[in-house]
Enzyme design. Structure first.
Site, PDB file in Angstrom:
ATOM      1  N   GLU A  70      -5.661  66.138  18.255  1.00  0.00           N
ATOM      2  CA  GLU A  70      -6.984  65.736  17.937  1.00  0.00           C
ATOM      3  C   GLU A  70      -7.138  64.995  16.681  1.00  0.00           C
ATOM      4  O   GLU A  70      -6.528  65.491  15.641  1.00  0.00           O
ATOM      5  CB  GLU A  70      -7.904  66.752  18.072  1.00  0.00           C
ATOM      6  CG  GLU A  70      -9.683  66.378  17.608  1.00  0.00           C
ATOM      7  CD  GLU A  70     -10.514  67.668  17.743  1.00  0.00           C
ATOM      8  OE1 GLU A  70     -10.136  68.895  17.709  1.00  0.00           O
ATOM      9  OE2 GLU A  70     -11.620  67.242  17.873  1.00  0.00           O
ATOM     10  N   HIS A 119      -5.013  72.861  20.993  1.00  0.00           N
ATOM     11  CA  HIS A 119      -4.538  71.501  20.542  1.00  0.00           C
ATOM     12  C   HIS A 119      -4.631  71.718  18.978  1.00  0.00           C
ATOM     13  O   HIS A 119      -4.892  72.723  18.268  1.00  0.00           O
ATOM     14  CB  HIS A 119      -5.843  70.423  20.648  1.00  0.00           C
ATOM     15  CG  HIS A 119      -7.087  71.086  20.313  1.00  0.00           C
ATOM     16  ND1 HIS A 119      -8.066  71.729  20.880  1.00  0.00           N
ATOM     17  CD2 HIS A 119      -7.780  70.617  19.072  1.00  0.00           C
ATOM     18  CE1 HIS A 119      -9.197  71.860  20.157  1.00  0.00           C
ATOM     19  NE2 HIS A 119      -8.960  71.281  19.211  1.00  0.00           N
ATOM     20  N   HIS A 122      -8.044  71.812  11.889  1.00  0.00           N
ATOM     21  CA  HIS A 122      -8.151  73.141  12.499  1.00  0.00           C
ATOM     22  C   HIS A 122      -7.007  73.180  13.597  1.00  0.00           C
ATOM     23  O   HIS A 122      -6.649  72.205  14.132  1.00  0.00           O
ATOM     24  CB  HIS A 122      -9.457  73.401  13.103  1.00  0.00           C
ATOM     25  CG  HIS A 122      -9.744  72.230  14.247  1.00  0.00           C
ATOM     26  ND1 HIS A 122     -10.732  71.375  13.761  1.00  0.00           N
ATOM     27  CD2 HIS A 122      -9.779  72.376  15.480  1.00  0.00           C
ATOM     28  CE1 HIS A 122     -10.757  70.453  14.883  1.00  0.00           C
ATOM     29  NE2 HIS A 122     -10.439  71.021  15.975  1.00  0.00           N
TER      30      HIS A 122
HETATM   31 CO    CO Z   1     -10.770  70.611  17.921  1.00  0.00          CO
END
Ligand code: CO
Length: 140
Positions: A132, A81, A8
């Site tokens: 991440e 992110h 994502h």
């Molecule tokens: Co995230």
């Protein structure tokens, strides 16, 4: 190559509800996961499906939310992110440290919005982008 699928893109915003409405009215987007609180990460989260990935909308939850600072700099919200899947989160963390990257916090993986362990890498190591890494969810 340790980077798996782009799971994502995280987008911080002052109001998830307003962002969902924007994505729905502009793009006809559908929510794959309605907004829920994730107190361990200090955020409220919702997911929007796109064909090959997801958008993770995050809104601050509580006074200690880690995204208050980001929203101070970007009051209207912004891209926060990117999240890649990795096969083994512990191995990925150790490899990142061995290669000189800074893992945020204690480095102990925490349970992220998908219910699997995640870590974050300091943006100074990755061209200004907060990265991440998350354990690949089963079923992918
Ligand atoms: Co995230």
């Amino acid at each position: 190559m340790m980077l798996g699928r782009l799971n994502h893109v995280g987008i911080a915003c002052p109001s998830i509800d307003a962002m969902v409405e924007t994505y729905q009215s502009l793009f006809g987007a559908t929510l794959s996961t309605p907004a829920f609180d994730l107190p361990t990460q200090g955020v409220r989260v919702a997911f929007i499906d796109v064909a090959n990935s997801q958008l993770e909308l995050i809104e601050p939850l509580g006074d200690d939310s880690p995204i208050h600072g980001f929203l101070k700099k970007h009051p209207a919200g912004g891209q926060h992110h990117v999240c890649f899947e990795v096969e083994d989160i512990i191995a990925a963390r150790d490899l990142m440290r061995a290669r000189g990257a800074t893992v945020l916090g204690t480095g102990e993986p925490r349970i992220g919005a998908h219910g699997v362990p995640v870590i974050f890498l300091h943006p100074k190591n990755t061209g200004g982008v907060l990265v991440e890494l998350m354990a690949s969810p089963e079923g992918h």
